[in-house]
Motif scaffolding. Structure first.
Motif: not given
Length: 607
Positions: A192-196, A351-354, A395-404, A430-432
């Motif tokens: 599952f992924a969260l909103p961007k 921006i997702n950052a790891k 694009d504007k919709t991609a990039g949601g975090l995946i729950i591991e 962490d801005y989740v």
């Protein structure tokens, strides 16, 4: 018949001596039957919900009294009068987090437990939203949610998350589920992924002492440990920028040889040179700091989005790279804390950052450093053309975090907040982005089984019913609606065939013949449910992506529509329930705003 007896209640009528008199093989058979019955009735979610008092235990947690859910009870009661009902958004459901868990506000992160009515927090769109409810929850069972970028959030098992299924590269609809429900599905291999992440808007009632792009350059390639202000660079664009801005601080940007430049000053006070830039850096806690001890000053992490992006570009123009073959954007430093700051800065910009360690060698010796991997975004994180040339964008919709993973970590005192936002979402650690299917599943089960609780004042049917339970897509209908009613699919049944473990709303021992949908893994087309009168109710599962034609046909006593449905399908459902005096229930968060369907439940709106 208004209740299903537990195994313990059945055993009250059986004397131990009677069992002992049976032959051994009969005793073993009797014990296995009792064990099977216990498995089938141990999960009694429907019968345990909305109790009189806060003393019901289920899976190690308290099930709270129905007095705590006035909107749910009001919704049920309205069914006796109204054929059409919409449970839009929720009251006091989930969103409980430990009191020391950070929640993002317009001035930065503060502990959940310190929030008060009227405070502002950052919503899912990155803008401030008002806290309109604060509800202490006492000590709760806590889980830790781990995400694909290494960020973590703590919450209770009932905390709501808005997510979308991730499978086969398809874009799926978002839905809302508890941490406990998601944990069960993740354990089955589902993702599952969260909103961007949004770009956050902070309160900007302060002035930054040092230009943010210049500060990024100095944190990246600046020499500050001697008390002077040096910068190592060969990029003419950076040299020109520093030369132009140096006079703002009473300095000159002078070449010192071998790629080294210095901010020097001619300002004197009491016979001594005063370097304003060095003084300002000292006030920010950066003077006398080396590569391992530099940090981004706190006020820059909550500056305007424009200034935060300028700071990030200064950092990336110096210690950042962009891969020529894969466009990977990474920041490197020997300072782990600095890398965590860079990751936080990027996350505040959507921006997702790891952050991860990087082992290498320097001057022939082992060398540990750290890197921050930045996901693709809509904007460039560089200002240097030679690095920008290899970037790719999203694009504007991609990039949601995946729950591991979602893992239990003990207990903690918790608080639940309600925010004044259409989607009820706010930002936490962490801005989740973190956050009403149970209502529709509960009433559907009451009508299918006829097991109306003693406090029920809503619509009642006197015999078995035919029903539809519907969701937005085939996938979400299976994973959300079907799962809420029937629970997990399992082969661990009495006859060894595929069935249900009984963790859903409908008790497993009341489930009858199941028709599985062809060509869809574990999706049910329809299932029989035992009614207290002795007959069988039937519930079928449909999705809005099947279009209106799939909703034509025979009459139904009731239809549960989870997530917002198209207006033409809603109209067809009205026809299906017209001759039976049946009911329609909608349960959803109005993510599409004042749509045509939502306006059906707002009479007089705009008059």
């Amino acid at each position: 018949m208004n209740a299903i007896p537990s195994v313990a209640e059945l055993l009250q009528d059986i004397e131990a001596a009677d069992i002992a008199l049976l032959p051994r093989e009969r005793q073993e058979r009797f014990a296995s039957l009792l064990a099977a019955l216990n498995r089938r009735t141990s999960r009694r979610q429907f019968l345990d919900l909305f109790p009189d008092n806060d003393n019901v235990q289920q899976d190690g947690r308290i099930i709270y009294a129905r007095a705590r859910y006035p909107k749910h009870i009001e919704f049920f009661k309205a069914g006796a009068t109204y054929r059409e009902r919409g449970f839009i958004a929720a009251n006091r459901v989930g969103k409980a987090q430990p009191n020391d868990e950070p929640v993002l506000t317009p001035r930065g992160f503060i502990p959940m437990g310190s929030l008060r009515l009227g405070d502002m927090v950052i919503g899912s769109a990155g803008k401030p939203v008002k806290v309109v409810g604060v509800f202490p929850q006492g000590k709760r069972q806590i889980v830790q949610v781990r995400f694909s970028d290494g960020s973590r959030v703590r919450c209770d098992r009932d905390h709501l998350w808005t997510v979308r299924p991730v499978a086969n590269g398809r874009d799926s609809a978002f839905f809302t589920a508890t941490a406990a429900e998601l944990a069960d599905r993740i354990a089955q291999g589902k993702r599952f992924a969260l909103p961007k992440r949004p770009v956050v808007e902070f309160d900007q009632a302060f002035e930054l002492p040092v230009d943010p792009y210049l500060l990024g350059l100095l944190i990246g390639d600046g020499g500050l440990s001697t008390g002077s202000v040096f910068l190592t660079t060969t990029d003419q664009q950076i040299i020109d920028y520093c030369t132009a801005i140096a006079p703002d601080y009473g300095c000159e940007f002078q070449f010192r040889g071998i790629q080294s430049w210095q901010f020097t000053t001619k300002i004197r006070q009491h016979g001594r040179h005063i370097n304003l830039l060095a003084t300002l850096l000292e006030g920010l806690g950066l003077r006398w700091k080396g590569s391992r001890t530099k940090r981004i000053p706190a006020e820059y992490l909550v500056a305007s989005a424009e200034n935060r992006l300028a700071l990030l570009r200064g950092l990336m123009d110096t210690d950042g790279t962009c891969g020529k073959s894969n466009s990977a954007r990474q920041y490197y430093s020997v300072g782990e804390a600095l890398c965590q700051d860079v990751a936080s800065l990027a996350r505040s910009l959507g921006i997702n950052a790891k952050v991860s360690p990087k082992n290498g060698r320097y001057n022939g010796e082992g060398h540990l450093s750290y890197k921050v991997h930045l996901s693709r975004s809509e904007q460039s994180v560089f200002s240097l053309p030679r690095k920008q040339a290899y970037e790719t964008f999203t694009d504007k919709t991609a990039g949601g975090l995946i729950i591991e993973a979602i893992e239990p970590i003990g207990e903690a005192e918790c608080t639940c907040i309600q925010v004044d936002a259409d989607d009820s979402l706010y930002l936490t650690t962490d801005y989740v982005v973190t956050h009403n299917t149970i209502t529709g599943a509960y009433e559907t089960t009451a009508h299918l089984t006829g097991l109306y609780p003693h406090w029920w004042e809503g619509k009642r049917f006197t015999g078995p019913v035919t029903w539809w339970a519907c969701g937005k897509s085939n996938e979400t209908t299976r994973d959300i609606v079907q799962h809420a009613l029937l629970g997990d699919v399992t082969f661990d049944t009495d006859d060894g065939r595929k069935g249900f473990a009984g963790k859903g709303m409908i008790p497993a021992h009341l489930m009858g013949r199941t028709i599985w949908r062809r060509g869809s893994d574990d999706a049910v087309d329809n299932i029989l449910v035992k009614h207290v009168t002795g007959g069988w109710s039937r519930v079928g599962f449909k999705s809005y992506e099947q279009k209106r034609g799939a909703f034509e046909g025979t009459a139904r006593h009731g239809i549960w529509l989870d997530e917002e449905c198209p207006l033409d399908i809603y109209g067809e459902c009205l026809i299906r329930t017209a001759t039976t005096g049946g009911i329609i229930m909608l349960t959803y968060t109005p993510l599409e705003g004042l749509s045509e369907t939502t306006l059906q439940f707002m009479p007089g709106f705009g008059d």
